[in-house]
Design an enzyme around this catalytic site. Structure first.
Site, PDB file in Angstrom:
ATOM      1  N   TYR A  92       0.849  -1.180   0.000  1.00  0.00           N
ATOM      2  CA  TYR A  92       0.000   0.000   0.000  1.00  0.00           C
ATOM      3  C   TYR A  92       0.883   1.227   0.000  1.00  0.00           C
ATOM      4  CZ  TYR A  92      -3.490   3.418   1.330  1.00  0.00           C
ATOM      5  OH  TYR A  92      -4.310   4.519   1.329  1.00  0.00           O
TER       6      TYR A  92
ATOM      7  N   TRP B  34       1.840   5.281  -2.249  1.00  0.00           N
ATOM      8  CA  TRP B  34       1.787   6.104  -3.461  1.00  0.00           C
ATOM      9  C   TRP B  34       2.971   5.760  -4.354  1.00  0.00           C
ATOM     10  CZ3 TRP B  34      -1.077  10.910  -4.566  1.00  0.00           C
ATOM     11  CH2 TRP B  34      -2.256  10.996  -3.833  1.00  0.00           C
TER      12      TRP B  34
END
Length: 849
Positions: free
Chosen positions: A183, A185
């Protein structure tokens, strides 16, 4: 000939880059409107404003490395994209010396210097690395994660180690033992998307433990489908707001900070609209315990409730509207369901507590008179309530946005031009009208298994993402979640790519304990984050500047497509994510299925051609791939109906024909379905539930409310390992905002190093004394890299200032099981001990084989 020192040469190079940019910007002011926007017709019709006088970038502090294989006069430029926007790298001698912003960027990111530094930062992972003890003893050495020395190995050795361990885990335990739901960006690119690629590989191998929810929107994303039938409703367009709104309320939102980034990339449309908002004469009100950057820019009226009491403030306002006959019952009766049950709660008939403005004032610290006048001010003026997401990353975080829709329903302006409520104006330029053109796809992660691993699955296949630490610690445990039961599987191997859980997971010291339980941890990343430092095997990935890719522009606005052209060679032995996972797939025996016979550039062309085909079906003609790649971008136009979009307008016009996807088809103020779950942590209607830790639960040991807001200098923890940290840090520590009254009473002065602690941990931070924070509240901005040091008493002290060292790892409620990353209680004292040297940005200790 006059000799020039290396330092002078670097300064001249930086200055010349800035001068070149200044000349470029000046040239952009000369063309007519039609010429300036010939490639961006949507920009000419937008209410968003560019700066009156575009400013050149500040000089860049160049690193001390050039490519020794290139002449300094070997120079060029290209175009690429990242979460902070589209940029044109300037290359000299094989080195990126400057980043120039895209000509249609409304507000180039202030973090562009850190981005330019990223490939060359001291924190860069240079080579494939393995923990020394793991090489000798394998999983038996896992207690040494985070303290061990590292050994450089070849790519072949590293990939063989990973693949052999994957085979063992799948053969001995099956896919329910593999935690691969990374998880974070990752890169903006659609091909080198680390998380997608890793999940594609693991799905081909037989599967892995999936997760649901996000750290950003767990609570709102679960509650709003019950309330309005969708998790992320499209907001009324900014153009419409600027034409029709008389009041804009920024409730727990700081868009000028959070809109600096986008999940893909951005033109920073929101910044242009905020310029227009400032010039419009529309009154803005910021409801937030801190005076945000957005409020400072707009000169907004500030209302500073006690953290975590937003629902009480809204309840007091709703009560005032009801008592004075100003509540819009025509709207309520036609468009909502369950007001009767909710109103009984507001009037105290269900719990004996009438939610009057006087009651709300005692809970929130906001004067009773302002609660009353605010209710009437919003009712008497066309009002857009822009609610942020920080207020749902708290205990009972499902309640604020549910209550927000109840308040907006009482005002009766939902579905009217410039009125109602929007819940994504602060993310990825939400509210920017969606342009008309095809979205860009990616390399699919959801693929069928091809390898014969047939061990029976144990436990649930999907868990809430923020509960993964609880899962590691308590395999077999069953929890409530959104009306169902979830049983944790037992994790044996962790593969993490494109993220840093040691920044975003609450209660970091507990994560540290849980992280030692799996037998093997593999991390793929560009930098030595705390997560990489606590792995067994580390695979160095290339940055977005070191490979080709493609992406779309604007998560909500869909402004167009941009090429991500490779600017420099991968530094040291880093490799593109696509190469890394393709090589792992070969070793696992599913290489052909993983690549489908396509190279990195083949996938880029394939994705573009798919978009081009969809565009033709829509009536939007995209250029050939060759012409697109040469130019580097293609921008779409915006249709008039999107520019003037009003959220819920069709629903308001005909609620039966345009019913919502809720139990009643209406806005659900009371949900029989949620009520049937019997959760004490989330009732059948929006409520104010007193948090476990808050200023209304007196605690002499920890008397200050604690908030963890987004930093303007990074995205979560990204860029903390670059020059970006130089802008705000105090003696290399993350700042803590503290009110002057609290600072004076504690004997703390601006610039002091302070000890911030509670029962979950302790950290050091640099004091920033400011009246931009309400009394008895402190802020440590989110994302500083975690650097724990063991003290003489055996406790851990985070010497750098990671905000989640102090937050609670509890679920928001049994409904969403979201993360609580922005609330709690702490004490703050002046630190008088010896300051340990900050090493988190440096290379870890290594040893030769």
């Amino acid at each position: 000939m006059t000799s020039i020192s290396r330092r002078s040469f670097l300064a001249i190079a930086a200055a010349s880059g800035a001068a070149a940019l200044s000349n470029t910007v000046s040239a952009q002011e000369k063309p007519s409107v039609s010429e300036k926007f010939k490639d961006y017709p949507a920009g000419a019709k937008s209410a968003a404003k560019y700066p009156a006088l575009p400013e050149p970038l500040p000089d860049l502090s160049l690193t001390e490395t050039f490519s020794l294989g290139k002449s300094p006069l070997n120079e060029g430029s290209c175009i690429t994209a990242c979460h902070w926007g589209i940029v044109r790298p300037q290359i000299r001698g094989g080195k990126m010396v400057a980043l120039h912003p895209f000509e249609y960027d409304y507000a180039p990111s202030p973090n562009i210097n850190g981005l330019c530094n990223l490939p060359y930062s001291a924190s860069r992972i240079h080579y494939p690395m393995v923990r020394e003890s793991y090489l000798k003893d394998g999983p038996a050495s896992r207690e040494k994660r985070g303290t061990d020395r590292w050994v450089r190995v070849s790519w072949d050795q590293a990939l063989d180690l990973v693949a052999n361990e994957m085979k063992r885990i799948y053969a001995d335990f099956g896919p329910s033992a593999m935690f691969g739901r990374s998880y974070g960006w990752m890169s903006s690119g659609k091909v080198n998307a680390a998380i997608n690629l890793q999940q594609r590989l693991l799905n081909l191998c037989g599967g892995f433990i999936q997760t649901t929810n996000s750290y950003s929107t767990a609570a709102i994303g679960r509650i709003l489908p019950y309330v309005v039938g969708m998790s992320d409703p499209t907001s009324t367009s900014w153009d419409n707001v600027l034409k029709n709104s008389k009041r804009v309320v920024l409730w727990g939102a700081d868009p000028l900070v959070t809109d600096d980034i986008d999940w893909v990339t951005t033109l920073h449309n929101a910044a242009g609209y905020f310029r227009a908002l400032k010039d419009s004469g529309i009154k803005t009100i910021s409801i937030n315990p801190i005076a945000t950057d957005t409020a400072e820019y707009l000169n907004s009226e500030g209302i500073a409730p006690i953290p975590g009491t937003d629902c009480a403030l809204m309840l007091g306002m709703i009560h005032e509207l009801e008592k004075t006959g100003k509540c819009d019952h025509n709207f309520i009766n036609k468009y909502t369901s369950g007001w009767k049950e909710f109103n009984a709660y507001v009037m105290g008939k269900t719990d004996g507590i009438e939610k009057t403005p006087a009651w709300a004032s005692k809970v929130t610290g906001v004067p009773e008179s302002r609660i009353k006048s605010l209710a009437h001010e919003l009712q008497e003026n066309r009002t857009m309530i822009m609610m942020g997401w920080g207020i749902q990353r708290i205990q009972y975080g499902e309640q604020p946005h549910w209550m927000g829709f109840a308040l907006a329903s009482a005002l009766g302006q939902i579905g009217l031009p410039g009125g109602g409520i929007g819940t994504n104006y602060q993310y990825s330029s939400g509210g920017s009208p969606a342009a008309y053109g095809p979205f860009v796809g990616g390399v699919p992660a959801s693929v069928e298994p091809v390898l014969p691993y047939n061990k029976a699955w144990k436990g649930s296949k999907v868990i809430p993402v923020a509960r993964f630490v609880d899962c590691f610690l308590h395999p077999g445990k069953t929890i409530d979640f959104n009306g169902t039961k979830v049983t944790y599987p037992e994790v044996k191997m962790v593969m993490w790519a494109g993220g840093n859980p040691f920044a975003h997971q609450p209660s970091t010291n507990q994560l540290l304990e849980a992280w030692k339980i799996p037998e093997t941890v593999v991390v793929t990343d560009t930098c030595w984050t705390a997560t990489a430092r606590h792995a067994d095997i580390v695979l160095p990935a290339a940055t977005q500047f070191e490979h080709n890719d493609i992406t779309n522009i604007g998560t909500y606005s869909n402004d167009g497509i941009v090429a991500m052209q490779q600017a420099i060679e991968p530094q040291y032995e880093s490799k593109p994510d696509y190469w890394i996972f393709s090589e792992l797939a070969k070793r696992m025996g599913c290489g052909d299925q993983f690549t489908e016979g396509r190279s990195e550039m083949d996938w880029i062309k394939f994705i573009y051609e798919q978009s081009r085909k969809f565009g033709a079906q829509m009536g939007v003609k995209l250029p050939s791939f060759e012409n697109f790649w040469k130019k580097g971008y293609f921008l779409y136009d915006v249709r008039p109906q999107e520019r003037d979009y009003v959220a819920f307008a069709n629903f308001r016009k005909d609620p039966k024909r345009n019913s919502l996807g809720t139990e009643s088809g209406l806005i659900q103020i009371y949900s029989p379905k949620i009520a049937s779950y019997g959760y004490k942590s989330c009732l059948g209607h929006p409520s104010y539930l007193e948090p476990t830790e808050g200023l209304n639960t007196p605690n002499k040991k920890y008397p200050l409310a604690y908030m963890a807001c987004k930093s303007r200098y990074r995205m979560h923890s990204q860029l903390d390992g670059t020059s970006s940290h130089d802008f705000a840090n105090i003696l290399k520590r993350e700042p803590i905002w503290i009110n002057p009254e609290n600072a004076k009473s504690l004997g703390i002065e601006d610039g002091d190093i302070v000890l911030v602690k509670n029962d979950r941990g302790a950290l050091l931070a640099g004091a920033y004394v400011t009246d931009r924070i309400r009394k008895d509240t402190v802020v440590v901005h989110h994302g500083a890299w975690y650097e724990p040091v063991k003290m003489t008493d055996g406790t851990l002290l985070d010497i750098h200032g990671n905000s989640n060292t102090l937050t609670m790892d509890i679920p928001t409620s049994d409904l969403a099981c979201g993360n609580v990353a922005s609330s709690g209680l702490v004490s703050v004292t002046k630190y008088t001990g010896k300051l340990s040297e900050i090493k988190v940005w440096d290379q870890p200790e290594t040893v030769n084989q």
